[in-house]
Design a protein around this motif. Structure first.
Motif, PDB file in Angstrom:
ATOM      1  N   PHE B 269     -40.214  92.602-107.331  1.00 20.94           N
ATOM      2  CA  PHE B 269     -39.335  92.621-108.505  1.00 20.94           C
ATOM      3  C   PHE B 269     -38.033  91.870-108.227  1.00 20.94           C
ATOM      4  CE2 PHE B 269     -42.005  96.240-109.934  1.00 20.94           C
ATOM      5  CZ  PHE B 269     -42.354  95.705-111.165  1.00 20.94           C
ATOM      6  N   ALA B 270     -37.565  91.951-106.958  1.00 21.51           N
ATOM      7  CA  ALA B 270     -36.355  91.194-106.609  1.00 21.51           C
ATOM      8  C   ALA B 270     -36.596  89.699-106.808  1.00 21.51           C
ATOM      9  CB  ALA B 270     -35.955  91.485-105.168  1.00 21.51           C
ATOM     10  N   GLY B 271     -37.852  89.282-106.641  1.00 24.13           N
ATOM     11  CA  GLY B 271     -38.200  87.874-106.847  1.00 24.13           C
ATOM     12  C   GLY B 271     -37.900  87.404-108.258  1.00 24.13           C
ATOM     13  N   ILE B 272     -38.029  88.322-109.247  1.00 20.30           N
ATOM     14  CA  ILE B 272     -37.741  87.944-110.637  1.00 20.30           C
ATOM     15  C   ILE B 272     -36.259  87.588-110.787  1.00 20.30           C
ATOM     16  CG2 ILE B 272     -37.749  88.748-113.036  1.00 20.30           C
ATOM     17  CD1 ILE B 272     -40.080  90.554-112.332  1.00 20.30           C
ATOM     18  N   VAL B 273     -35.397  88.345-110.075  1.00 20.71           N
ATOM     19  CA  VAL B 273     -33.951  88.146-110.193  1.00 20.71           C
ATOM     20  C   VAL B 273     -33.484  86.975-109.336  1.00 20.71           C
ATOM     21  CG1 VAL B 273     -31.697  89.253-109.987  1.00 20.71           C
ATOM     22  CG2 VAL B 273     -33.728  90.622-110.586  1.00 20.71           C
ATOM     23  N   PHE B 274     -33.891  87.002-108.039  1.00 21.27           N
ATOM     24  CA  PHE B 274     -33.318  86.049-107.073  1.00 21.27           C
ATOM     25  C   PHE B 274     -34.143  84.779-106.910  1.00 21.27           C
ATOM     26  CE2 PHE B 274     -31.788  90.265-105.766  1.00 21.27           C
ATOM     27  CZ  PHE B 274     -30.426  90.034-105.896  1.00 21.27           C
ATOM     28  N   ALA B 275     -35.416  84.793-107.348  1.00 20.71           N
ATOM     29  CA  ALA B 275     -36.231  83.574-107.310  1.00 20.71           C
ATOM     30  C   ALA B 275     -36.826  83.379-108.690  1.00 20.71           C
ATOM     31  CB  ALA B 275     -37.309  83.701-106.236  1.00 20.71           C
ATOM     32  N   GLU B 276     -37.879  82.583-108.803  1.00 17.39           N
ATOM     33  CA  GLU B 276     -38.353  82.227-110.149  1.00 17.39           C
ATOM     34  C   GLU B 276     -39.266  83.268-110.766  1.00 17.39           C
ATOM     35  OE1 GLU B 276     -39.804  79.410-107.576  1.00 17.39           O
ATOM     36  OE2 GLU B 276     -37.747  80.015-107.192  1.00 17.39           O
ATOM     37  N   ALA B 277     -39.983  84.072-109.929  1.00 17.84           N
ATOM     38  CA  ALA B 277     -41.043  84.900-110.506  1.00 17.84           C
ATOM     39  C   ALA B 277     -41.262  86.161-109.687  1.00 17.84           C
ATOM     40  CB  ALA B 277     -42.338  84.101-110.573  1.00 17.84           C
ATOM     41  N   PHE B 278     -42.093  87.061-110.247  1.00 21.17           N
ATOM     42  CA  PHE B 278     -42.523  88.250-109.524  1.00 21.17           C
ATOM     43  C   PHE B 278     -43.212  87.828-108.236  1.00 21.17           C
ATOM     44  CE2 PHE B 278     -45.864  91.614-108.923  1.00 21.17           C
ATOM     45  CZ  PHE B 278     -44.997  92.640-108.599  1.00 21.17           C
ATOM     46  N   LEU B 279     -42.812  88.429-107.117  1.00 22.07           N
ATOM     47  CA  LEU B 279     -43.366  88.141-105.791  1.00 22.07           C
ATOM     48  C   LEU B 279     -43.029  86.733-105.281  1.00 22.07           C
ATOM     49  CD1 LEU B 279     -46.830  89.940-105.832  1.00 22.07           C
ATOM     50  CD2 LEU B 279     -44.910  90.432-104.319  1.00 22.07           C
ATOM     51  N   PRO B 282     -36.875  83.960-102.447  1.00 20.47           N
ATOM     52  CA  PRO B 282     -35.790  82.980-102.558  1.00 20.47           C
ATOM     53  C   PRO B 282     -35.878  81.951-101.429  1.00 20.47           C
ATOM     54  CG  PRO B 282     -34.933  85.228-102.544  1.00 20.47           C
ATOM     55  CD  PRO B 282     -36.378  85.315-102.213  1.00 20.47           C
ATOM     56  N   GLU B 283     -35.369  80.749-101.711  1.00 24.72           N
ATOM     57  CA  GLU B 283     -35.387  79.654-100.732  1.00 24.72           C
ATOM     58  C   GLU B 283     -34.815  80.106 -99.391  1.00 24.72           C
ATOM     59  OE1 GLU B 283     -36.468  76.588-102.018  1.00 24.72           O
ATOM     60  OE2 GLU B 283     -36.509  75.812 -99.967  1.00 24.72           O
ATOM     61  N   GLY B 284     -35.562  79.884 -98.291  1.00 23.29           N
ATOM     62  CA  GLY B 284     -35.061  80.201 -96.970  1.00 23.29           C
ATOM     63  C   GLY B 284     -35.203  81.669 -96.573  1.00 23.29           C
ATOM     64  N   TRP B 285     -35.577  82.532 -97.537  1.00 24.48           N
ATOM     65  CA  TRP B 285     -35.699  83.968 -97.236  1.00 24.48           C
ATOM     66  C   TRP B 285     -37.139  84.387 -97.024  1.00 24.48           C
ATOM     67  CZ3 TRP B 285     -32.281  87.947 -96.479  1.00 24.48           C
ATOM     68  CH2 TRP B 285     -30.925  87.596 -96.594  1.00 24.48           C
ATOM     69  N   ALA B 286     -38.085  83.433 -97.198  1.00 23.39           N
ATOM     70  CA  ALA B 286     -39.505  83.804 -97.188  1.00 23.39           C
ATOM     71  C   ALA B 286     -39.897  84.511 -95.902  1.00 23.39           C
ATOM     72  CB  ALA B 286     -40.362  82.558 -97.412  1.00 23.39           C
ATOM     73  N   LYS B 287     -39.587  83.882 -94.750  1.00 22.93           N
ATOM     74  CA  LYS B 287     -40.124  84.439 -93.508  1.00 22.93           C
ATOM     75  C   LYS B 287     -39.565  85.823 -93.174  1.00 22.93           C
ATOM     76  CE  LYS B 287     -41.493  83.623 -88.813  1.00 22.93           C
ATOM     77  NZ  LYS B 287     -41.603  82.747 -87.666  1.00 22.93           N
ATOM     78  N   PRO B 288     -38.210  86.006 -93.199  1.00 26.18           N
ATOM     79  CA  PRO B 288     -37.711  87.364 -92.902  1.00 26.18           C
ATOM     80  C   PRO B 288     -38.254  88.412 -93.869  1.00 26.18           C
ATOM     81  CG  PRO B 288     -35.918  85.875 -93.550  1.00 26.18           C
ATOM     82  CD  PRO B 288     -37.116  85.039 -93.318  1.00 26.18           C
ATOM     83  N   LEU B 289     -38.357  88.067 -95.156  1.00 27.72           N
ATOM     84  CA  LEU B 289     -38.899  89.029 -96.119  1.00 27.72           C
ATOM     85  C   LEU B 289     -40.346  89.377 -95.790  1.00 27.72           C
ATOM     86  CD1 LEU B 289     -37.447  87.926 -99.577  1.00 27.72           C
ATOM     87  CD2 LEU B 289     -37.218  90.153 -98.456  1.00 27.72           C
ATOM     88  N   ILE B 290     -41.136  88.331 -95.471  1.00 28.04           N
ATOM     89  CA  ILE B 290     -42.556  88.556 -95.174  1.00 28.04           C
ATOM     90  C   ILE B 290     -42.711  89.436 -93.936  1.00 28.04           C
ATOM     91  CG2 ILE B 290     -44.629  87.389 -94.315  1.00 28.04           C
ATOM     92  CD1 ILE B 290     -44.045  85.147 -96.306  1.00 28.04           C
ATOM     93  N   ILE B 291     -41.911  89.138 -92.897  1.00 27.32           N
ATOM     94  CA  ILE B 291     -42.001  89.942 -91.669  1.00 27.32           C
ATOM     95  C   ILE B 291     -41.616  91.398 -91.958  1.00 27.32           C
ATOM     96  CG2 ILE B 291     -41.062  90.262 -89.343  1.00 27.32           C
ATOM     97  CD1 ILE B 291     -42.490  87.794 -89.149  1.00 27.32           C
ATOM     98  N   GLY B 292     -40.550  91.569 -92.776  1.00 27.16           N
ATOM     99  CA  GLY B 292     -40.116  92.928 -93.113  1.00 27.16           C
ATOM    100  C   GLY B 292     -41.183  93.687 -93.875  1.00 27.16           C
ATOM    101  N   ILE B 293     -41.789  93.022 -94.879  1.00 25.92           N
ATOM    102  CA  ILE B 293     -42.846  93.670 -95.671  1.00 25.92           C
ATOM    103  C   ILE B 293     -44.030  94.001 -94.774  1.00 25.92           C
ATOM    104  CG2 ILE B 293     -44.547  93.280 -97.484  1.00 25.92           C
ATOM    105  CD1 ILE B 293     -42.414  91.491 -98.856  1.00 25.92           C
ATOM    106  N   GLU B 294     -44.405  93.043 -93.902  1.00 24.08           N
ATOM    107  CA  GLU B 294     -45.551  93.275 -93.023  1.00 24.08           C
ATOM    108  C   GLU B 294     -45.297  94.423 -92.064  1.00 24.08           C
ATOM    109  OE1 GLU B 294     -48.989  91.114 -92.696  1.00 24.08           O
ATOM    110  OE2 GLU B 294     -47.868  89.757 -91.402  1.00 24.08           O
TER     111      GLU B 294
END
Lengths: 97, 319
Positions: B269-279, B282-294
């Protein structure tokens, strides 16, 4: 040098496979649970050890080699403990009969 | 043909024939326990087949989930069934029905074989696009890129399904046991083989489980495979009587079970606000977010799989 390593690998892995074959024959031919376990764990542990040794000659580096040895040790440990558990169950069943 | 590829062809042929033989034996075996063992063997052989196809990620998952967890669940189911219904009871279908089912399966298999054999070379797919866009995620493993970035919605649903499955399992509990502890009460074993296993294995297993999750960003591995190993270590401490499965009403347990899917949803849902779409990340945040979710998923998956093996609450219901 690589030629010698290949030959060492082939000898070691073939010897390991021979142990696996002997263990499998034991599993199929021996009469009761305890002797089948004995054949299987002994043969498998030594067989896997020889295969790991053969693969060590082909290991990409020190870390890869350590991982291979770790795999062998974990299997050794796991199969020793599980065979004890199976043996205990087999003994309990025999004595309850 | 090169001698090397000849040997590979020989190995693959033996592997495929063995796979087919073991698959047939699963169907032919009349004892549930033997059939389950054949199924586990099939899963491990299938993992080798995936390695031969170059899909080490799938091989790891097949070995951990397909052979490991499913095998344990099926063994538990088989031992429950042995107490109630014999396998292949009198209501098994007649010969015409069997022929019809066999013919239908053969037709579907033949159609699948024909479809695979007629695929154009190179086969159509998104593999090249997946690898080409990987740098924007910061990941090194394209499979993790597919699972957590391109098709994150599938992984999110999988993680939610696991929680739903566990809820379904728990709801099998008889009235009055809801919220209780699952599994049998076991006396702690100190000296025997289980005592030795539980003293030595968990530290190594936990390290390997975390390693497999962590390395998933760049190499084969990930939350499901790592979580399975962590869950297995937890189960081991139950089997040796060192710990017991928690009450299913425990708030800490429930928090652990939902933290992975919940964090995934929040990030979505944060993707809707800070990036273009659900899931979208944001630019440059992909890897830390993915590692955190994983990381959160790994913990949730470990707990969910272990609690699935423990079964529904059957004792010590809270007052």
């Amino acid at each position: 040098m690589t030629y010698t390593l290949h030959v060492l690998s082939i000898i070691s892995i073939s010897a390991g496979l021979l142990f696996f074959l002997a263990g499998t024959v034991g599993l199929l031919r021996l009469p009761d649970t305890l002797s089948r376990l004995h054949a299987l764990t002994k043969a498998d542990n030594l067989g896997l050890g020889l295969i790991v040794l053969g693969l060590l000659f082909q290991a990409p580096g020190l870390l890869g080699g350590i991982k291979l040895i770790l795999v062998w040790l974990l299997v050794l440990f796991g199969s020793a403990a599980t065979s004890q558990l199976i043996a205990r169950l087999a003994r309990e069943r025999r004595s309850s009969r | 043909m090169m001698p090397g590829s000849m040997a590979e062809l020989l190995f693959d042929s033996i592997l495929v024939l063995t796979l087919l033989a073991v698959a047939l034996s699963i169907l032919a075996l009349r004892q549930a326990f033997a059939a389950v063992l054949a199924f586990v063997t099939y899963g491990l052989l299938l993992a080798i087949a995936w390695v031969r196809l170059g899909s080490v990620d799938v091989a790891l998952t097949e070995a951990a989930i397909g052979a490991g967890v499913t095998g344990v669940l099926l063994i538990a189911a088989a031992s429950r069934l042995r107490r109630s219904i014999p396998i292949a009871d009198k209501a098994s279908p007649g010969i015409p029905m069997r022929i019809a089912v066999g013919a239908l399966c053969a037709t579907i298999s033949a159609a699948l074989v024909a479809a695979v054999l007629h695929l154009p070379t190179p086969a159509p797919g998104q593999a090249l696009a997946a690898v080409a866009n990987l740098p924007s995620t910061g990941l090194g493993n394209p499979v993790t890129g597919v699972l957590l970035a391109y098709r994150a919605i599938d992984t999110l649903l999988e993680a939610v399904v696991l929680v739903l499955v566990l809820l379904g399992d728990w709801s099998m509990a008889p009235d009055g046991q809801w919220g209780g502890r699952p599994g049998p009460r076991l006396a702690p074993e100190v000296n025997g083989p289980l005592g030795l296993l539980v003293s030595v294995l968990p530290p190594v297993g936990i390290l390997i489980g975390i390693h497999i999750f962590w390395i998933g960003a760049d190499m084969p591995g990930g939350a499901f495979q790592g979580g399975t190993i962590l869950g297995a270590m937890w189960i081991l401490t139950w089997m040796a009587g060192r710990t017991a499965p928690p009450h299913t009403s425990s708030e800490r347990l429930r928090l652990v079970l939902v933290v992975g899917p919940a964090l995934f949803l929040v990030a979505g849902f944060a993707g809707i606000v800070f990036a273009e779409a659900f899931l979208a990340y944001p630019e440059g945040w992909a890897k830390p977010l993915i590692i955190g979710i994983e990381a959160a998923l790994t913990v949730s998956i470990a707990a969910a799989l272990a609690m699935l093996v423990a079964g529904w609450p059957s004792r010590e219901a809270p007052r």
